[in-house]
Every structure is written in C-alpha cells, then in structure tokens.
Write an enzyme that holds these catalytic residues in place. Structure first.
Site, PDB file in Angstrom:
ATOM      1  N   THR A 192       0.773  -1.443   0.066  1.00  0.00           N
ATOM      2  CA  THR A 192       0.000  -0.121  -0.023  1.00  0.00           C
ATOM      3  C   THR A 192       0.876   1.141   0.004  1.00  0.00           C
ATOM      4  OG1 THR A 192      -0.121   0.078   2.541  1.00  0.00           O
ATOM      5  CG2 THR A 192      -2.065  -1.070   1.140  1.00  0.00           C
ATOM      6  N   MET A 237      -3.406   5.066  -0.954  1.00  0.00           N
ATOM      7  CA  MET A 237      -4.700   4.375  -1.062  1.00  0.00           C
ATOM      8  C   MET A 237      -4.736   2.969  -0.487  1.00  0.00           C
ATOM      9  SD  MET A 237      -5.698   5.325  -5.102  1.00  0.00           S
ATOM     10  CE  MET A 237      -3.798   4.941  -5.760  1.00  0.00           C
ATOM     11  N   HIS A 238      -4.325   3.280   0.735  1.00  0.00           N
ATOM     12  CA  HIS A 238      -4.411   1.767   1.663  1.00  0.00           C
ATOM     13  C   HIS A 238      -5.636   1.188   1.514  1.00  0.00           C
ATOM     14  CE1 HIS A 238      -0.912   3.089   3.984  1.00  0.00           C
ATOM     15  NE2 HIS A 238      -1.607   4.344   4.390  1.00  0.00           N
ATOM     16  N   ASP A 239      -6.601   1.457   1.846  1.00  0.00           N
ATOM     17  CA  ASP A 239      -7.905   0.747   1.953  1.00  0.00           C
ATOM     18  C   ASP A 239      -8.495   0.300   0.716  1.00  0.00           C
ATOM     19  OD1 ASP A 239      -9.241   2.025   5.143  1.00  0.00           O
ATOM     20  OD2 ASP A 239      -7.844   0.565   4.549  1.00  0.00           O
TER      21      ASP A 239
END
Ligand code: RIB
Ligand code: CA
Length: 310
Positions: A192, A237-239
């Site tokens: 991520t 944009m981890h999630d």
C-alpha cells in the site's frame, strides 16, 4: 452472478475512497457492510460508513454496528490522522437509511450462510468484527471464500516501527483471523505504500466526482501527517487496494506465506510475522497471499475513472 462482498470498515479517510470505489465495481455486489472502532469511535465510523455509501447513492446497502473496542488492548483511535470525526472534517448529508440494530458479526454470518463458499469479506479496519464472527460461529471460517485485508507489514510499520495501525489496534483479533485458515489476501504496507496519489491527482479526482468535496477536504487533512512521516505531499490508497483487487486482481502481485501476529506487549506488539523471506517452513499455515507489488499508475487511472462516475 456478481461476486457477493461484505466490507468492514473503521471509516476513516482512506476508507471513504475505498467505500466509494466498492459501489462502482460492476462485478461485485455489496451485500452488507459493517463498522468497527478504529480510526475513530464506533458511533462515528458507523455514521461515516452509512453516509459515504449514501453519498454514492447506495443507502440501500445495510450497514451494521460492530465492536466499540478491541478484544483485549484498549481502544486507540487516530485523530491525528483522521480527525475526531474520522473524515478530516468533511461534512456529509446524513444517510436516509434506517439504522440497522443487529450486530455486525451476526449479520456477517447470516450473509455467509446466504452465499455459502462465495462471500468475500473486505476488512479495512481493525479485525475485531471479523474475529468475533469467527469465534461466535465456528462454521463461519469454512463458509467464507476469502478475506481481503488492508493490514500489517512484513517489513516496517506505520504506528510503530514494526506494526501497522489496523493490526496493532487489535492484535489478538488479527491473530485469530490469520490462524483461522481462511484464504487471506493481505494488503500490508509492503504494497500500500506503493499506491499513492499526489495532491494534483486528488484535485483532478475531486473536480470530476460528486464526492469531490469529501475527497478534497478529507485528504487535505491527512497530508500533513504523511509529510511529518517523511512521505511528502501525497496520500496512500491503503484501503482501496483490497477493494480494487476484487475487480482488478492483475494490479497486484503477491506470494503465499504463513503470517502470525505478535500479541505480547512490548515494542513488537502487532507485528505481522511471516516466513515469506525464510527458507525453512516455519509457519504451518500458508493461507496468506502477501501482496508485494502494485501497479500504481494503472490503479490511479482506474480510481479516477470510477470516482468520476459518482
Ligand atoms: O495503516 C493504514 C490503515 O489504518 C488504513 O485502514 C487506515 O484507514 C487506518 O485504519
Ligand atoms: Ca481503515
């Protein structure tokens, strides 16, 4: 038949983008969502999940309240990153949907029974709700197709030198999920932290999406935190990674491995320990695909396209 998906979130600034994207993926059907305490307290994350889905025109998706605190460690929210409200001060119209009263774990199990061996869970917050469902319903682990998790880091950390926020937030619950034997796609910081958006890209997205104000305000709140941590004027944009993986798996490359979670107090607590880089078979379960590479440019282009549809 669209792929049935359940999304569990501690919405959260990057959660908000992930939830918006999840409503735009043509090959998945969001059959339910749940909120967990994490970035903010449960009342806020519950409200945020409801309101963000409503903003995308999907107030029809039922949202259920889950755990207001971790299994054993005390709740530690992240107002420095997401604000007390969890959305960096962004104000959304309230969802018109009635508030569901059943619990997240009961309704997740009900969905798994409705879609046996087909339901994919996307977990983008602490794993308290998923773990509670697993221990409450012993047959759940055998009913789920996959769990796609934003969490952990084989190397490094973001909340401590060796722990990522979602895992550290409830390490005992995370250990339960990793040891459940359920097939897991793990989107840790290893991948991520490759999936960034510049301020300019955020502004381009904000200009072309009706969710623009949310995305502009919320991401402006978190950028100073990333700058303090040496990442520059960008967001991660981890999630959105486990969400985009559902429709565009080719964006990512990973390797099968075992993963255990350090649950003992101390500097290592919350560490996702993996045998990925050792040659001996040290962890019995190899149920985790640890994602290690992502195609940032392609994902950024897809994210812009999908959010412009809102
Ligand atoms: O470490 C990043 C994760 O922690 C993301 O899910 C973010 O929303 C926070 O919950
Ligand atoms: Ca999150």
């Amino acid at each position: 038949m669209k792929r049935p998906v359940w999304i569990d979130s501690d919405a959260g600034i990057d959660d908000a983008m992930a939830l918006l994207l999840a409503t735009r993926l043509k090959d998945i059907e969001l059959v339910g969502a749940s909120a967990v305490a994490g970035n903010a307290v449960l009342d806020r994350t519950f409200r945020n999940v409801r309101d963000v889905l409503a903003l995308a025109g999907r107030s029809d998706i039922p949202v259920f309240k889950g755990a207001e605190k971790p299994w054993i460690v005390p709740l530690a929210t992240a107002p420095d990153a997401h604000g007390e409200d969890g959305l960096g001060g962004a104000v959304l119209p309230a969802s018109p949907a009635k508030e569901e009263t059943e619990t997240a774990w009961d309704m997740l199990y009900e969905a798994a029974c409705r879609y046996p061996h087909e339901l994919t869970v996307v977990a983008i917050g602490p794993l308290t709700n998923i773990a509670t469902a697993i221990v409450t319903y012993p047959d759940l682990a055998g009913l789920l197709k996959e769990v796609a998790i934003m969490g952990g880091a084989i190397i490094g950390g973001n909340r401590t030198p060796c722990a990522e926020f979602n895992i550290l937030a409830d390490p005992h619950a995370a250990q339960c999920v990793f040891k459940s034997g359920i097939p897991i796609a793990m989107f840790g910081l290893d991948v991520t932290h490759q999936m960034s958006l510049s301020e300019q890209e955020i502004e381009e997205i904000a200009r072309t999406s009706s969710a623009g104000e949310l995305l502009r305000t919320a991401n402006a709140y978190i950028i100073p935190l990333y700058m303090r941590n040496g990442h520059g004027r960008q967001v991660f944009m981890h999630d959105s990674c486990p969400v985009m993986y559902l429709q565009y798996p080719e964006l990512f490359k990973g390797k099968k491995a075992g993963v255990n979670v350090e649950t003992r107090s101390g500097p290592g607590m919350g560490k996702t320990v993996s045998d990925l880089y050792v040659y001996a078979d040290q962890l019995p379960l190899k149920n985790v695909t640890v994602m290690l590479e992502g195609d940032r440019d392609r994902m950024a282009a897809l994210v812009k396209e999908l959010l412009a549809e809102i």
